[in-house]
Design a protein around this motif. Structure first.
Motif, short mmCIF file in Angstrom:
data_model
loop_
_atom_site.label_atom_id
_atom_site.label_comp_id
_atom_site.label_asym_id
_atom_site.label_seq_id
_atom_site.Cartn_x
_atom_site.Cartn_y
_atom_site.Cartn_z
N MET A 5 0.82 -1.35 0.04
CA MET A 5 -0.03 -0.12 0.18
C MET A 5 0.97 1.29 -0.03
O MET A 5 1.78 1.44 0.84
CB MET A 5 -0.80 -0.06 1.08
N THR A 6 0.59 2.09 -0.99
CA THR A 6 1.29 3.51 -1.11
C THR A 6 0.51 4.56 -0.98
O THR A 6 -0.53 4.68 -1.59
CB THR A 6 2.14 3.59 -2.08
N CYS A 7 0.59 5.19 0.21
CA CYS A 7 -0.10 6.47 0.66
C CYS A 7 0.48 7.51 -0.33
O CYS A 7 1.74 7.76 -0.21
CB CYS A 7 -0.30 6.82 2.06
N PHE A 8 -0.34 8.59 -0.79
CA PHE A 8 0.43 9.70 -1.48
C PHE A 8 -0.30 11.09 -1.24
O PHE A 8 -1.42 10.96 -0.99
CB PHE A 8 0.41 9.65 -3.07
N SER A 9 0.51 12.12 -1.51
CA SER A 9 0.03 13.46 -1.49
C SER A 9 0.46 14.14 -2.35
O SER A 9 1.64 14.00 -2.82
CB SER A 9 0.31 14.26 -0.10
N TYR A 10 -0.66 14.76 -3.32
CA TYR A 10 0.09 15.83 -4.22
C TYR A 10 0.48 17.04 -3.92
O TYR A 10 0.30 17.67 -2.87
CB TYR A 10 -0.89 15.88 -5.33
N GLY A 52 -4.60 9.97 -1.07
CA GLY A 52 -5.10 8.87 -1.46
C GLY A 52 -4.10 7.59 -1.24
O GLY A 52 -3.16 7.91 -0.57
N PHE A 53 -4.61 6.59 -1.84
CA PHE A 53 -3.52 5.49 -1.55
C PHE A 53 -3.83 4.46 -2.85
O PHE A 53 -5.04 4.43 -3.31
CB PHE A 53 -3.76 4.67 -0.29
N ILE A 54 -2.85 3.62 -3.00
CA ILE A 54 -2.98 2.59 -3.75
C ILE A 54 -2.65 1.20 -3.14
O ILE A 54 -1.90 1.21 -2.27
CB ILE A 54 -2.15 2.74 -5.23
N ILE A 55 -3.24 0.18 -3.72
CA ILE A 55 -2.98 -1.25 -3.27
C ILE A 55 -2.67 -1.93 -4.47
O ILE A 55 -3.44 -1.90 -5.25
CB ILE A 55 -4.07 -1.74 -2.38
#
Length: 108
Positions: A5-10, A52-55
């Motif tokens: 899982m990677t959480c991200f912020s723009y 957001g995040f991606i799995i």
């Protein structure tokens, strides 16, 4: 394949570009992961500490790191945080193995 899982912020520029030209960012993320032998499982946006995040699945941690560095180099991300995920069955195996260890606490 391991799951991450990677959480991200723009950053501000990333949000500005998306506001001017909204696009489904899961499309390039999926393409990048597939090029590296991985698979996007889901992508969500959220309110909170991250945007957001991606799995996703990746063959190994080096491939996951390669994808993350590649995304960061595009310049529209402010923050990334990646964690490996474990299924309940994998966690039970880890717990069972850890329960067989004898590791002494610090003396004092």
């Amino acid at each position: 394949m391991p799951t991450y899982m990677t959480c991200f912020s723009y950053n501000t520029e990333g949000w500005q570009k998306l506001a001017r030209n909204p696009e489904d960012r899961s499309v390039p993320v999926k393409a990048l992961l597939e090029k590296l032998g991985g698979k996007l499982l889901s992508m969500y946006y959220m309110a909170g500490d991250y945007d957001g995040f991606i799995i996703y699945e990746a063959p190994d941690a080096k491939v996951a790191a390669t994808a993350i560095v590649g995304v960061e180099l595009a310049g529209h991300i402010r923050t990334l945080k990646t964690s490996q995920l474990f299924t309940v069955a994998e966690t039970l195996e880890v717990l069972g193995n850890a329960g067989k260890l004898a590791y002494p606490a610090p003396k004092g």
